[in-house]
Write a protein that holds these residues in place. Structure first.
Motif, short mmCIF file in Angstrom:
data_model
loop_
_atom_site.label_atom_id
_atom_site.label_comp_id
_atom_site.label_asym_id
_atom_site.label_seq_id
_atom_site.Cartn_x
_atom_site.Cartn_y
_atom_site.Cartn_z
N ALA A 1 0.83 -1.21 0.00
CA ALA A 1 0.00 0.00 0.00
C ALA A 1 0.86 1.26 0.00
O ALA A 1 0.57 2.22 -0.72
CB ALA A 1 -0.94 0.00 1.20
N ILE A 2 1.92 1.25 0.80
CA ILE A 2 2.81 2.42 0.85
C ILE A 2 3.52 2.60 -0.49
O ILE A 2 3.63 3.71 -1.01
CB ILE A 2 3.83 2.30 2.00
CG1 ILE A 2 3.10 2.26 3.35
CG2 ILE A 2 4.83 3.45 1.96
CD1 ILE A 2 3.99 1.85 4.51
N ALA A 3 3.98 1.50 -1.08
CA ALA A 3 4.66 1.56 -2.37
C ALA A 3 3.73 2.12 -3.45
O ALA A 3 4.13 2.98 -4.24
CB ALA A 3 5.17 0.17 -2.77
N GLU A 4 2.50 1.65 -3.47
CA GLU A 4 1.54 2.14 -4.46
C GLU A 4 1.23 3.62 -4.23
O GLU A 4 1.13 4.39 -5.17
CB GLU A 4 0.26 1.31 -4.41
CG GLU A 4 0.44 -0.08 -4.98
CD GLU A 4 -0.79 -0.96 -4.82
OE1 GLU A 4 -1.79 -0.52 -4.20
OE2 GLU A 4 -0.73 -2.10 -5.29
N ARG A 5 1.10 3.99 -2.99
CA ARG A 5 0.74 5.37 -2.66
C ARG A 5 1.87 6.35 -2.99
O ARG A 5 1.61 7.49 -3.38
CB ARG A 5 0.40 5.44 -1.17
CG ARG A 5 -0.24 6.70 -0.72
CD ARG A 5 -0.81 6.51 0.67
NE ARG A 5 -1.36 7.75 1.16
CZ ARG A 5 -2.02 7.87 2.28
NH1 ARG A 5 -2.23 6.81 3.05
NH2 ARG A 5 -2.49 9.03 2.66
N THR A 6 3.12 5.90 -2.83
CA THR A 6 4.27 6.79 -3.03
C THR A 6 4.92 6.65 -4.40
O THR A 6 5.66 7.53 -4.82
CB THR A 6 5.35 6.51 -1.98
OG1 THR A 6 5.81 5.14 -2.13
CG2 THR A 6 4.84 6.74 -0.57
N GLY A 7 4.70 5.52 -5.06
CA GLY A 7 5.36 5.26 -6.33
C GLY A 7 6.77 4.71 -6.16
O GLY A 7 7.52 4.59 -7.13
N LEU A 8 7.15 4.37 -4.94
CA LEU A 8 8.47 3.82 -4.67
C LEU A 8 8.41 2.29 -4.69
O LEU A 8 7.34 1.71 -4.54
CB LEU A 8 8.99 4.32 -3.32
CG LEU A 8 9.13 5.83 -3.20
CD1 LEU A 8 9.52 6.22 -1.78
CD2 LEU A 8 10.16 6.35 -4.19
N ASP A 9 9.57 1.66 -4.84
CA ASP A 9 9.59 0.20 -4.94
C ASP A 9 9.42 -0.46 -3.57
O ASP A 9 9.71 0.12 -2.53
CB ASP A 9 10.89 -0.27 -5.60
CG ASP A 9 12.11 0.10 -4.79
OD1 ASP A 9 12.59 -0.76 -4.04
OD2 ASP A 9 12.58 1.25 -4.90
N HIS A 10 8.92 -1.71 -3.62
CA HIS A 10 8.65 -2.47 -2.40
C HIS A 10 9.89 -2.65 -1.53
O HIS A 10 9.81 -2.55 -0.31
CB HIS A 10 8.10 -3.86 -2.75
CG HIS A 10 6.72 -3.85 -3.26
ND1 HIS A 10 6.43 -3.56 -4.58
CD2 HIS A 10 5.54 -4.09 -2.65
CE1 HIS A 10 5.13 -3.63 -4.75
NE2 HIS A 10 4.56 -3.95 -3.61
N ARG B 1 12.75 -1.70 3.58
CA ARG B 1 13.93 -1.29 4.34
C ARG B 1 13.62 -0.10 5.25
O ARG B 1 14.13 -0.03 6.37
CB ARG B 1 15.10 -0.99 3.41
CG ARG B 1 15.69 -2.26 2.80
CD ARG B 1 16.92 -1.99 1.97
NE ARG B 1 16.64 -1.32 0.71
CZ ARG B 1 16.24 -1.94 -0.40
NH1 ARG B 1 16.07 -3.24 -0.43
NH2 ARG B 1 16.01 -1.24 -1.50
N TYR B 2 12.78 0.82 4.81
CA TYR B 2 12.39 1.95 5.67
C TYR B 2 11.57 1.45 6.85
O TYR B 2 11.78 1.86 7.99
CB TYR B 2 11.59 3.01 4.90
CG TYR B 2 12.25 3.53 3.65
CD1 TYR B 2 13.63 3.56 3.49
CD2 TYR B 2 11.48 4.00 2.60
CE1 TYR B 2 14.22 4.04 2.32
CE2 TYR B 2 12.05 4.49 1.43
CZ TYR B 2 13.42 4.50 1.30
OH TYR B 2 13.99 4.97 0.14
N LYS B 3 10.62 0.55 6.58
CA LYS B 3 9.77 0.01 7.65
C LYS B 3 10.57 -0.78 8.67
O LYS B 3 10.26 -0.76 9.86
CB LYS B 3 8.66 -0.88 7.08
CG LYS B 3 7.48 -0.12 6.51
CD LYS B 3 6.34 -1.03 6.15
CE LYS B 3 5.52 -1.55 7.29
NZ LYS B 3 4.79 -0.57 8.07
#
Length: 69
Positions: A20-29, A34-36
């Motif tokens: 969900a975060i990747a889709e929302r931000t456009g960043l890779d999984h 790694r951030y999480k």
């Protein structure tokens, strides 16, 4: 690694999984994971994308923790 960033990332993205975060931000999984997990911090460009996606200031990720000693 900055535990303040990690704790605030968790707080700001609460309830959102990596996908969900990747889709929302456009960043890779991988990056989001790694951030999480507190293994990396985003560069300024990526931090800005995350902040915009969650409608907060980039500085919000570095606010002092309320229960910090």
């Amino acid at each position: 690694m900055n535990t303040t960033f990690h704790a605030n990332f968790e707080r700001i993205t609460a309830g959102q999984n990596v996908t969900a975060i990747a889709e929302r931000t456009g960043l890779d999984h991988g990056s989001i994971s790694r951030y999480k997990n507190g293994k990396r911090e985003p560069n300024l460009k990526r931090l800005t994308l995350i902040a915009e996606a969650f409608e907060v200031s980039p500085a919000e990720f570095f606010k002092p923790l309320e229960n910090a000693a």
